[in-house]
Design a protein around this motif. Structure first.
Motif, PDB file in Angstrom:
ATOM      1  N   GLN A   1       0.682  -1.135  -0.068  1.00 46.18           N
ATOM      2  CA  GLN A   1      -0.040  -0.007  -0.025  1.00 46.18           C
ATOM      3  C   GLN A   1       0.909   1.267   0.032  1.00 46.18           C
ATOM      4  N   ILE A   2       0.475   2.220  -0.435  1.00 47.34           N
ATOM      5  CA  ILE A   2       1.193   3.679  -0.516  1.00 47.34           C
ATOM      6  C   ILE A   2       0.187   4.552   0.174  1.00 47.34           C
ATOM      7  N   GLY A   3       1.049   5.187   1.345  1.00 45.63           N
ATOM      8  CA  GLY A   3       0.469   6.018   2.029  1.00 45.63           C
ATOM      9  C   GLY A   3       1.096   6.252   3.199  1.00 45.63           C
ATOM     10  N   LYS A   4       0.542   6.650   4.334  1.00 46.18           N
ATOM     11  CA  LYS A   4       0.973   7.408   5.763  1.00 46.18           C
ATOM     12  C   LYS A   4       2.380   6.684   5.815  1.00 46.18           C
ATOM     13  N   ASP A   5       2.741   5.252   5.957  1.00 48.82           N
ATOM     14  CA  ASP A   5       3.685   4.656   6.363  1.00 48.82           C
ATOM     15  C   ASP A   5       4.618   3.822   5.239  1.00 48.82           C
ATOM     16  N   HIS A   6       4.113   3.864   3.987  1.00 52.48           N
ATOM     17  CA  HIS A   6       4.646   3.206   2.919  1.00 52.48           C
ATOM     18  C   HIS A   6       4.911   4.204   1.680  1.00 52.48           C
ATOM     19  N   ASN A   7       6.102   3.683   1.150  1.00 54.57           N
ATOM     20  CA  ASN A   7       6.687   4.295  -0.294  1.00 54.57           C
ATOM     21  C   ASN A   7       7.312   3.055  -0.691  1.00 54.57           C
ATOM     22  N   PRO A   8       7.140   2.794  -2.136  1.00 56.91           N
ATOM     23  CA  PRO A   8       7.798   1.937  -2.984  1.00 56.91           C
ATOM     24  C   PRO A   8       9.217   1.940  -2.736  1.00 56.91           C
ATOM     25  N   GLU A   9       9.852   3.191  -2.818  1.00 55.85           N
ATOM     26  CA  GLU A   9      11.047   3.445  -2.592  1.00 55.85           C
ATOM     27  C   GLU A   9      11.423   4.135  -1.386  1.00 55.85           C
ATOM     28  N   PHE A  10      12.042   3.253  -0.395  1.00 57.77           N
ATOM     29  CA  PHE A  10      12.370   4.074   0.789  1.00 57.77           C
ATOM     30  C   PHE A  10      13.582   3.899   1.459  1.00 57.77           C
ATOM     31  N   THR A  11      14.166   4.549   2.427  1.00 54.52           N
ATOM     32  CA  THR A  11      15.484   4.646   2.924  1.00 54.52           C
ATOM     33  C   THR A  11      15.546   3.774   4.219  1.00 54.52           C
ATOM     34  N   MET A  12      16.535   2.888   4.040  1.00 55.91           N
ATOM     35  CA  MET A  12      16.755   1.951   5.305  1.00 55.91           C
ATOM     36  C   MET A  12      18.199   2.195   5.973  1.00 55.91           C
ATOM     37  N   LEU A  13      18.250   1.951   7.268  1.00 60.27           N
ATOM     38  CA  LEU A  13      19.230   1.960   7.963  1.00 60.27           C
ATOM     39  C   LEU A  13      19.683   0.301   8.503  1.00 60.27           C
ATOM     40  N   GLU A  14      20.741   0.056   8.018  1.00 58.75           N
ATOM     41  CA  GLU A  14      20.946  -1.605   8.557  1.00 58.75           C
ATOM     42  C   GLU A  14      22.445  -1.657   9.077  1.00 58.75           C
ATOM     43  N   TRP A  15      22.403  -2.194  10.235  1.00 59.88           N
ATOM     44  CA  TRP A  15      23.726  -2.384  10.772  1.00 59.88           C
ATOM     45  C   TRP A  15      23.947  -4.029  11.360  1.00 59.88           C
ATOM     46  N   TYR A  16      24.924  -4.272  11.322  1.00 61.13           N
ATOM     47  CA  TYR A  16      25.476  -5.465  11.821  1.00 61.13           C
ATOM     48  C   TYR A  16      26.577  -5.477  12.813  1.00 61.13           C
ATOM     49  N   THR A  17      26.415  -6.319  14.172  1.00 62.57           N
ATOM     50  CA  THR A  17      27.491  -6.156  15.263  1.00 62.57           C
ATOM     51  C   THR A  17      28.008  -7.307  15.381  1.00 62.57           C
ATOM     52  N   MET A  18      29.120  -7.642  15.382  1.00 61.08           N
ATOM     53  CA  MET A  18      29.953  -8.958  15.510  1.00 61.08           C
ATOM     54  C   MET A  18      29.744  -9.376  16.897  1.00 61.08           C
ATOM     55  N   ASP A  19      29.831 -10.636  17.361  1.00 66.42           N
ATOM     56  CA  ASP A  19      30.033 -11.158  18.393  1.00 66.42           C
ATOM     57  C   ASP A  19      29.001 -10.762  19.708  1.00 66.42           C
ATOM     58  N   VAL A  20      27.729 -10.518  19.135  1.00 62.16           N
ATOM     59  CA  VAL A  20      26.707 -10.210  19.960  1.00 62.16           C
ATOM     60  C   VAL A  20      25.420 -10.950  19.606  1.00 62.16           C
ATOM     61  N   ASN A  21      24.456 -10.723  20.240  1.00 63.48           N
ATOM     62  CA  ASN A  21      23.062 -11.285  19.854  1.00 63.48           C
ATOM     63  C   ASN A  21      22.040 -10.495  19.959  1.00 63.48           C
ATOM     64  N   TYR A  22      20.610 -10.960  19.548  1.00 64.34           N
ATOM     65  CA  TYR A  22      19.501  -9.903  19.481  1.00 64.34           C
ATOM     66  C   TYR A  22      19.213  -8.915  20.404  1.00 64.34           C
ATOM     67  N   LEU A  23      19.562  -9.631  21.793  1.00 65.58           N
ATOM     68  CA  LEU A  23      19.243  -8.840  23.062  1.00 65.58           C
ATOM     69  C   LEU A  23      20.279  -7.709  23.273  1.00 65.58           C
ATOM     70  N   ASP A  24      21.643  -7.804  22.822  1.00 61.77           N
ATOM     71  CA  ASP A  24      22.515  -7.098  22.979  1.00 61.77           C
ATOM     72  C   ASP A  24      22.288  -5.896  22.118  1.00 61.77           C
ATOM     73  N   SER A  25      21.629  -6.085  20.832  1.00 56.90           N
ATOM     74  CA  SER A  25      21.265  -5.167  19.970  1.00 56.90           C
ATOM     75  C   SER A  25      20.297  -4.119  20.613  1.00 56.90           C
ATOM     76  N   ILE A  26      19.561  -4.564  21.441  1.00 56.30           N
ATOM     77  CA  ILE A  26      18.682  -3.673  21.849  1.00 56.30           C
ATOM     78  C   ILE A  26      19.263  -2.423  22.609  1.00 56.30           C
ATOM     79  N   LYS A  27      20.413  -2.870  23.340  1.00 59.44           N
ATOM     80  CA  LYS A  27      21.135  -1.501  23.906  1.00 59.44           C
ATOM     81  C   LYS A  27      21.744  -0.829  22.955  1.00 59.44           C
ATOM     82  N   THR A  28      22.293  -1.197  22.053  1.00 58.22           N
ATOM     83  CA  THR A  28      22.837  -0.481  20.945  1.00 58.22           C
ATOM     84  C   THR A  28      21.657   0.601  20.362  1.00 58.22           C
TER      85      THR A  28
END
Length: 333
Positions: A93-120
């Motif tokens: 859908q196109i509207g308030k929260d959606h656009n077919p082209e969007f900007t994403m921030l993606e990051w990967y942290t070594m030697d940690v798990n998903y719970l550690d990523s909450i703090k980051t």
């Protein structure tokens, strides 16, 4: 288009880069055109054709996320990395929260798990706060497991609903009509979207963690449980980020990719090519790591108090649709 919001957006992007540079993450820039993708049955993609006098024609795809390339960099020994990039998803859908082209921030942290990523992620949010930032954006995050919130909101214990028949019974108690073709995941999502997501707290950011392992993805399974090491972040009721402890077992990665590819064949308009050797990057040298993907447009919308992402991106897709609609209307008059 709001130029003041665009100025704020630029400042926010600068703050994000400063945060990751201060924490010694390497900024990377990977292609948005890919010859192969990680198949995801729930995502429709854009396809395009490369045409060359010397190389003929080949199909390429606009990335729905940079994951396919960033994990190859990790396999090469990149260490902690982040990227701010354009991503593309079709048939949404196109509207308030959606656009077919969007900007994403993606990051990967070594030697940690998903719970550690909450703090980051909490630290990242703190770096974006100032005296005018609303309290509902500020850490610490509220943290609830998916099963906890199902039990609290609708008195459903997912531990007792591990088969399609059992979760279907709970859905029908909630007056949802379930089709014969609906899978366990389909039923779960309908319950979540109708009865859980609308009730999520809005006074602070909310982390929902430990998603059911029936929802196939490249997140590790939490040993001895029916859950995956995954969380999603909601801010003021808006889904903003997704995180995994990344699966590093080569055979499990291959099984997930194969299963998702088979699903896409029967459900998707565009079937991307996949790299049949992609799972081989997950060898004994591939580090344990956690990845987070966060929507920049939604983040800026929240921080500027805008009612729609259309107010914080330049030339939103909806403008094109409105222009085309007016053009068509004029031609028929």
């Amino acid at each position: 288009m709001n130029i003041q919001n665009i100025k704020i957006r630029s400042a926010i992007l600068g703050q994000i880069r400063a945060f990751f540079q201060a924490n010694e993450y390497l900024e990377v820039e990977t292609p948005i055109l890919a010859q192969e993708l990680i198949p995801e049955s729930t995502i429709e993609i854009f396809e395009t054709t490369f045409s060359s006098e010397f190389h003929g024609e080949r199909q390429f795809y606009l990335i729905p996320s940079p994951e396919v390339f960033m994990k190859k960099l990790i396999a090469k020994g990149s260490g902690n990395i982040y990227q701010i990039t354009k991503s593309f998803r079709n048939s949404e859908q196109i509207g308030k929260d959606h656009n077919p082209e969007f900007t994403m921030l993606e990051w990967y942290t070594m030697d940690v798990n998903y719970l550690d990523s909450i703090k980051t992620t909490e630290d990242l949010f703190l770096s974006l706060c100032n005296k005018d930032t609303p309290s509902w954006f500020k850490p610490p995050f509220i943290k609830m497991s998916i099963n906890e919130i199902f039990k609290e909101y609708i008195s459903v214990d997912l531990l007792k609903c591990q088969t399609r028949i059992l979760i279907k019974i709970e859905a029908e108690k909630l007056d949802l009509e379930i089709e014969n073709t609906d899978t366990w995941e389909d039923i779960f999502n309908r319950i979540f979207l109708n009865f859980i997501e609308p009730k999520l707290p809005k006074n602070r950011p909310v982390i929902l963690y430990n998603y059911p392992k029936q929802i196939l993805c490249l997140a590790k399974e939490l040993k001895g449980t029916p859950w995956r090491e995954r969380w999603e972040l909601y801010v003021n009721g808006i889904e903003l980020a997704n995180c995994y402890s990344e699966e590093t077992d080569s055979e499990k990665v291959k099984n997930t990719l194969d299963t998702e590819y088979i699903k896409k064949i029967s459900t998707s308009r565009v079937i991307p090519d996949i790299d049949s050797n992609y799972n081989l990057i997950f060898n004994s040298d591939f580090p344990e790591c956690s990845g987070v993907a966060l929507g920049i447009d939604r983040l800026v919308m929240l921080l500027t108090g805008s009612s729609s992402i259309e107010g914080v991106i330049l030339f939103p897709f909806s403008d094109t649709l409105i222009r085309d609609c007016h053009s068509t209307s004029s031609e028929t008059e």
